[in-house]
Design a protein around this motif. Structure first.
Motif, mmCIF file in Angstrom:
data_model
loop_
_atom_site.group_PDB
_atom_site.id
_atom_site.type_symbol
_atom_site.label_atom_id
_atom_site.label_comp_id
_atom_site.label_asym_id
_atom_site.label_seq_id
_atom_site.Cartn_x
_atom_site.Cartn_y
_atom_site.Cartn_z
ATOM 1 N N PRO A 29 7.432 -10.193 17.732
ATOM 2 C CA PRO A 29 6.127 -9.526 17.752
ATOM 3 C C PRO A 29 6.003 -8.522 18.900
ATOM 4 C CG PRO A 29 5.932 -11.753 18.584
ATOM 5 C CD PRO A 29 7.349 -11.603 18.112
ATOM 6 N N TYR A 33 4.622 -1.863 15.212
ATOM 7 C CA TYR A 33 4.390 -1.525 13.807
ATOM 8 C C TYR A 33 2.909 -1.405 13.512
ATOM 9 C CZ TYR A 33 9.148 -2.027 11.972
ATOM 10 O OH TYR A 33 10.462 -1.860 11.666
ATOM 11 N N ASP A 35 0.348 -2.107 10.492
ATOM 12 C CA ASP A 35 0.194 -2.774 9.204
ATOM 13 C C ASP A 35 -0.356 -1.832 8.134
ATOM 14 O OD1 ASP A 35 1.074 -5.078 10.444
ATOM 15 O OD2 ASP A 35 -0.919 -5.978 10.603
ATOM 16 N N TYR A 91 8.956 -7.307 6.271
ATOM 17 C CA TYR A 91 7.835 -7.057 7.174
ATOM 18 C C TYR A 91 6.728 -8.088 6.963
ATOM 19 C CZ TYR A 91 4.190 -4.877 9.877
ATOM 20 O OH TYR A 91 3.198 -4.653 10.801
ATOM 21 N N PHE A 92 6.127 -8.067 5.775
ATOM 22 C CA PHE A 92 4.977 -8.937 5.580
ATOM 23 C C PHE A 92 5.354 -10.415 5.474
ATOM 24 C CE2 PHE A 92 2.915 -4.911 4.316
ATOM 25 C CZ PHE A 92 1.856 -4.967 5.204
ATOM 26 N N GLN A 95 7.445 -11.460 8.932
ATOM 27 C CA GLN A 95 6.870 -11.271 10.261
ATOM 28 C C GLN A 95 5.345 -11.362 10.338
ATOM 29 O OE1 GLN A 95 8.922 -8.193 12.708
ATOM 30 N NE2 GLN A 95 9.806 -7.602 10.737
ATOM 31 N N ARG A 96 4.643 -11.078 9.266
ATOM 32 C CA ARG A 96 3.195 -10.936 9.401
ATOM 33 C C ARG A 96 2.363 -12.056 8.780
ATOM 34 N NH1 ARG A 96 2.164 -8.550 13.427
ATOM 35 N NH2 ARG A 96 0.182 -7.778 12.666
ATOM 36 N N LYS A 98 1.477 -15.622 8.234
ATOM 37 C CA LYS A 98 1.732 -16.910 8.880
ATOM 38 C C LYS A 98 1.113 -18.041 8.050
ATOM 39 C CE LYS A 98 3.399 -14.687 12.423
ATOM 40 N NZ LYS A 98 4.739 -14.253 12.279
ATOM 41 N N TYR A 144 -5.308 -8.888 2.855
ATOM 42 C CA TYR A 144 -4.703 -8.836 4.192
ATOM 43 C C TYR A 144 -5.680 -8.326 5.250
ATOM 44 C CZ TYR A 144 -1.243 -8.067 7.836
ATOM 45 O OH TYR A 144 -0.539 -8.104 9.007
#
Length: 150
Positions: A29, A33, A35, A91-92, A95-96, A98, A144
């Protein structure tokens, strides 16, 4: 006999060995980037896929068929579908999103559908798949960014 220092050689070897990893983005993190930009890129790739599909359809009807251009548009369509799949998975999903995120299961389901739809865009020139891709991107964007309160 002259003594040669090994330190410069070690530094050069270290620089060469780490140069590739320095150019690649890490999956930590780091906060660089955007989103919103990633979602915009999905829409942009969808537009390119649609244009590619339409070009493939048009070129397929020509006599004689220009196979060189046809293949280039097929490759282009595939590459942009791959880019969508990369954004979604690397990416999503990686990493994004959770496990403790609000609407986690819904987000996962929509992202999975996006991956499948991008795959279908590779397999066909049916523009309905692009329409579905855009609808799923919009659904994910709403989930999102939690636009429900606006």
């Amino acid at each position: 006999m002259r003594k040669v220092s090994v330190l410069p050689v070690i530094l050069i070897v270290f620089a060469l060995l780490t140069a590739g990893s320095a150019l690649a983005h890490c999956e930590i993190p780091c906060g660089i980037y955007d989103d919103g930009l990633r979602v915009k890129l999905i829409y942009e790739h969808a537009g390119t896929i649609e244009k590619s599909m339409r070009q493939i359809q048009a070129l397929s009807r020509e006599t004689p068929v220009n196979y060189n251009q046809l293949i280039r548009w097929v490759s282009n369509k595939e590459a942009h579908a791959d880019k969508i799949q990369h954004i979604v998975s690397q990416y999503f999903l990686t990493q994004r999103i959770k496990p403790d995120a609000k609407a986690y299961e819904k987000k996962l389901a929509v992202l999975h559908q996006l991956l499948v739809c991008a795959m279908k865009c590779k397999q066909t020139t049916d523009v309905e798949n692009v329409d579905r891709l855009r609808a799923l991107a919009k659904e994910f964007e709403t989930l999102y960014f939690d636009h429900s309160h606006k």
